[in-house]
Design a protein around this motif. Structure first.
Motif, PDB file in Angstrom:
ATOM      1  N   ASP A 192      18.830 -20.259   7.199  1.00 19.62           N
ATOM      2  CA  ASP A 192      18.302 -21.029   8.782  1.00 19.62           C
ATOM      3  C   ASP A 192      19.029 -20.611   9.529  1.00 19.62           C
ATOM      4  N   SER A 193      18.449 -19.987  10.392  1.00 23.01           N
ATOM      5  CA  SER A 193      18.819 -19.217  12.109  1.00 23.01           C
ATOM      6  C   SER A 193      18.511 -19.588  13.244  1.00 23.01           C
ATOM      7  N   ALA A 194      20.058 -20.340  13.702  1.00 26.99           N
ATOM      8  CA  ALA A 194      19.029 -20.633  15.503  1.00 26.99           C
ATOM      9  C   ALA A 194      18.413 -20.338  16.114  1.00 26.99           C
ATOM     10  N   TRP A 195      18.377 -18.635  16.043  1.00 29.67           N
ATOM     11  CA  TRP A 195      17.539 -17.751  16.692  1.00 29.67           C
ATOM     12  C   TRP A 195      15.959 -17.701  15.878  1.00 29.67           C
ATOM     13  N   TYR A 196      16.014 -17.712  14.840  1.00 30.76           N
ATOM     14  CA  TYR A 196      14.918 -16.911  13.431  1.00 30.76           C
ATOM     15  C   TYR A 196      13.969 -18.320  13.209  1.00 30.76           C
ATOM     16  N   GLY A 197      14.281 -19.326  13.288  1.00 23.60           N
ATOM     17  CA  GLY A 197      13.563 -20.623  12.287  1.00 23.60           C
ATOM     18  C   GLY A 197      14.105 -20.904  11.149  1.00 23.60           C
ATOM     19  N   GLU A 198      13.354 -21.871  10.810  1.00 19.35           N
ATOM     20  CA  GLU A 198      14.330 -22.524   9.542  1.00 19.35           C
ATOM     21  C   GLU A 198      13.493 -21.427   8.497  1.00 19.35           C
ATOM     22  N   LYS A 199      14.933 -21.466   7.086  1.00 19.50           N
ATOM     23  CA  LYS A 199      14.303 -21.035   6.167  1.00 19.50           C
ATOM     24  C   LYS A 199      13.042 -20.762   5.528  1.00 19.50           C
ATOM     25  N   GLY A 200      12.136 -19.789   5.176  1.00 15.37           N
ATOM     26  CA  GLY A 200      11.292 -19.805   4.239  1.00 15.37           C
ATOM     27  C   GLY A 200      11.200 -20.631   3.305  1.00 15.37           C
ATOM     28  N   VAL A 201      12.435 -21.418   2.482  1.00 18.13           N
ATOM     29  CA  VAL A 201      12.235 -22.045   1.749  1.00 18.13           C
ATOM     30  C   VAL A 201      11.101 -23.983   1.681  1.00 18.13           C
ATOM     31  N   HIS A 202      12.045 -23.262   3.199  1.00 14.57           N
ATOM     32  CA  HIS A 202      11.914 -25.402   3.709  1.00 14.57           C
ATOM     33  C   HIS A 202      10.702 -24.817   4.263  1.00 14.57           C
ATOM     34  N   ARG A 203      10.112 -24.367   5.771  1.00 11.04           N
ATOM     35  CA  ARG A 203       9.845 -24.376   6.507  1.00 11.04           C
ATOM     36  C   ARG A 203       7.881 -24.522   5.703  1.00 11.04           C
ATOM     37  N   ILE A 204       7.982 -23.587   4.634  1.00  9.26           N
ATOM     38  CA  ILE A 204       6.915 -23.710   4.472  1.00  9.26           C
ATOM     39  C   ILE A 204       5.938 -24.680   3.538  1.00  9.26           C
ATOM     40  N   GLY A 205       6.373 -26.007   3.649  1.00 13.97           N
ATOM     41  CA  GLY A 205       5.549 -27.305   3.705  1.00 13.97           C
ATOM     42  C   GLY A 205       5.198 -27.314   4.926  1.00 13.97           C
ATOM     43  N   ARG A 206       6.242 -27.770   6.114  1.00 12.58           N
ATOM     44  CA  ARG A 206       5.386 -28.394   7.408  1.00 12.58           C
ATOM     45  C   ARG A 206       4.211 -26.715   7.693  1.00 12.58           C
ATOM     46  N   ASP A 207       4.376 -25.537   7.428  1.00  5.59           N
ATOM     47  CA  ASP A 207       4.015 -24.936   8.817  1.00  5.59           C
ATOM     48  C   ASP A 207       2.817 -24.020   7.467  1.00  5.59           C
ATOM     49  N   VAL A 208       2.468 -24.319   5.980  1.00  7.61           N
ATOM     50  CA  VAL A 208       1.599 -24.336   5.621  1.00  7.61           C
ATOM     51  C   VAL A 208       0.780 -25.285   4.696  1.00  7.61           C
ATOM     52  N   LEU A 209       1.675 -26.124   3.705  1.00  8.14           N
ATOM     53  CA  LEU A 209       0.935 -26.902   2.906  1.00  8.14           C
ATOM     54  C   LEU A 209       0.589 -27.714   3.416  1.00  8.14           C
ATOM     55  N   GLU A 210       1.097 -28.016   4.523  1.00  8.58           N
ATOM     56  CA  GLU A 210       0.660 -29.678   4.962  1.00  8.58           C
ATOM     57  C   GLU A 210      -0.562 -29.184   5.827  1.00  8.58           C
ATOM     58  N   GLN A 211      -0.724 -28.196   6.133  1.00 10.28           N
ATOM     59  CA  GLN A 211      -1.900 -27.256   7.056  1.00 10.28           C
ATOM     60  C   GLN A 211      -3.675 -27.830   5.985  1.00 10.28           C
ATOM     61  N   PRO A 212      -4.672 -28.699   6.707  1.00 11.80           N
ATOM     62  CA  PRO A 212      -5.864 -28.914   5.894  1.00 11.80           C
ATOM     63  C   PRO A 212      -6.536 -27.506   5.675  1.00 11.80           C
ATOM     64  N   GLY A 213      -7.453 -27.587   4.648  1.00 10.57           N
ATOM     65  CA  GLY A 213      -7.778 -26.299   4.690  1.00 10.57           C
ATOM     66  C   GLY A 213      -7.793 -25.062   3.863  1.00 10.57           C
ATOM     67  N   VAL A 214      -6.532 -24.922   3.617  1.00  8.36           N
ATOM     68  CA  VAL A 214      -5.596 -23.824   3.027  1.00  8.36           C
ATOM     69  C   VAL A 214      -6.127 -23.594   1.274  1.00  8.36           C
ATOM     70  N   ASP A 215      -6.486 -22.323   1.340  1.00  4.81           N
ATOM     71  CA  ASP A 215      -6.563 -22.669  -0.211  1.00  4.81           C
ATOM     72  C   ASP A 215      -5.957 -21.253  -0.607  1.00  4.81           C
ATOM     73  N   THR A 216      -5.165 -20.644  -0.290  1.00  4.07           N
ATOM     74  CA  THR A 216      -4.587 -19.401  -0.415  1.00  4.07           C
ATOM     75  C   THR A 216      -4.012 -18.495   0.106  1.00  4.07           C
ATOM     76  N   LEU A 217      -2.452 -18.557   0.344  1.00  2.00           N
ATOM     77  CA  LEU A 217      -0.935 -18.307   0.530  1.00  2.00           C
ATOM     78  C   LEU A 217      -1.093 -17.141   0.247  1.00  2.00           C
ATOM     79  N   VAL A 218      -0.068 -15.767   1.324  1.00  2.00           N
ATOM     80  CA  VAL A 218       0.141 -14.544   0.712  1.00  2.00           C
ATOM     81  C   VAL A 218       0.885 -14.432   1.669  1.00  2.00           C
TER      82      VAL A 218
END
Length: 376
Positions: free
Chosen positions: A220-246
């Protein structure tokens, strides 16, 4: 069926890369934000994030409209947003809300203007630091302002707005998950020349940019966001219509420990390849659990940059070898080889280098999009 057609990953209020309003927040003001959709539809709804708030956030009103130029919107296109039928909404601390659908037909690659009226003190605002697009602020209620003249202040960040969803009737969105290379650092501001933009233009598919400049996979970083292994749920997996992740993430985990002493780069642990590989496996597991296809992208060359050093070179080579050969991704795109300088494969090709030996410019981002399009 609603599909996310645009997204920006929320960040903790901070000074960020350029002057912004996140720490001071808003009071008796309207903020107007323009975003380009990567899918069209006859109705849309917006997602607002209060992810880092410590008290409730009042949205006094909100509108969407067809963008014309700058802060101006097209006459007759302004639609009042409602939230469970109400014109205003209170978002709980660390919460989010999604508006009711509004009737406004927009095509893929058209822009929509979202205006929020904030009549009460918001406190520090969840925001996305690097928009590479202009947002506007004006005093009072300017939800129905057509010419935009009342918006006298500007910034290059987004506030509270984290997604726009459209009734596209499709579920083939591609989410790009990464750091500044995905966020679009080095692309021409205001021109929609990130590689997410180029990929949407090239494929005709909805493309979501879930990049945060400076983001780390493991910390985690105060400037650069939550760590990727945590934020992926909110920022990708909860978004409707997604079927591919890069996934294109990890370069900052490797490179921050090589930089000069700068407070923005903390924490900067010395990371080994095995730690990053474990992080990638966490992303893969989470995405597969949601039924997503996962594409691993090799880290770009960064020799000669402030992230480069003996340890960074060793770890980046080991990580890229694993990405290419492990067989744990559904497929791989070798962006490292596509963008490398033939005369020195550890460096970006001079034809693509923004100038810091770390980020591509518009031409380099277009090449990245073309390479990814070939494996979708």
């Amino acid at each position: 069926m609603f599909t996310t057609a645009w997204t920006a990953s929320p960040q903790l209020p901070s000074e960020g890369f350029t002057p912004n309003w996140s720490r001071q927040g808003f009071w008796r003001q309207s903020v107007r934000q323009v975003v380009r959709l990567t899918a069209g539809g006859g109705r849309l709804r917006v997602r607002l994030s209060h992810a880092y708030g410590t008290s409730p956030l009042r949205i006094a009103g909100a509108t969407v409209a067809r963008t014309t130029e700058g802060a101006a919107v097209a006459a007759g296109s302004v639609r009042r947003l409602t939230f469970a039928g109400a014109a205003s909404v209170e978002i709980p601390a660390r919460g989010h809300t999604v508006s009711d659908p509004a009737e406004l037909a927009l095509g893929s690659l058209e822009s929509v203007t979202v205006t929020l009226h904030l009549d009460a003190v918001t406190g520090p605002a969840a925001f996305h630091a690097q928009a590479f697009a202009t947002s506007y602020r004006g005093a009072g209620d300017r939800l129905h302002d057509l010419d935009g003249h009342g918006f006298g202040e500007v910034t290059e960040s987004w506030y509270f707005l984290s997604a726009v969803e459209v009734d596209a009737g499709r579920g083939d969105a591609v989410a790009l998950f990464g750091d500044s290379l995905t966020d679009g650092f080095g692309s021409a501001p205001g021109a929609n020349r990130r590689w997410s933009d180029a990929l949407a233009e090239r494929t005709g598919r909805p493309v979501l940019n879930a990049g945060i400049g400076g983001n780390l996979l493991l910390s985690d970083s105060a400037w650069y966001g939550e760590k990727g292994v945590h934020r992926i749920g909110r920022d990708v997996l909860e978004q409707p219509g997604v079927d591919t992740l890069v996934v294109l993430l990890g370069l900052n985990d490797i490179g921050f420990s090589e930089t000069d002493e700068q407070p923005t780069y903390h924490p900067a642990p010395v990371v080994e390849a095995a730690e990053l590989i474990d992080g990638y496996r966490q992303l893969i597991r989470q995405a597969h659990a949601r039924g997503l296809r996962v594409i691993g992208a090799t880290l770009l060359p960064f020799g000669g940059s402030d992230h480069w050093g003996e340890h960074a070179a060793k770890v980046s080579h080991e990580v890229n070898e694993w990405i290419r050969d492990a067989g744990e991704w559904d497929t791989v795109v070798d962006l490292n080889r596509v963008l490398a300088d033939p005369a020195d494969p550890d460096r970006l090709h001079p034809a693509y280098d923004f100038g810091d030996h770390l980020h591509p410019h518009d031409a380099g981002y277009a090449v990245m999009a073309e390479a990814v399009a070939e494996v979708l």
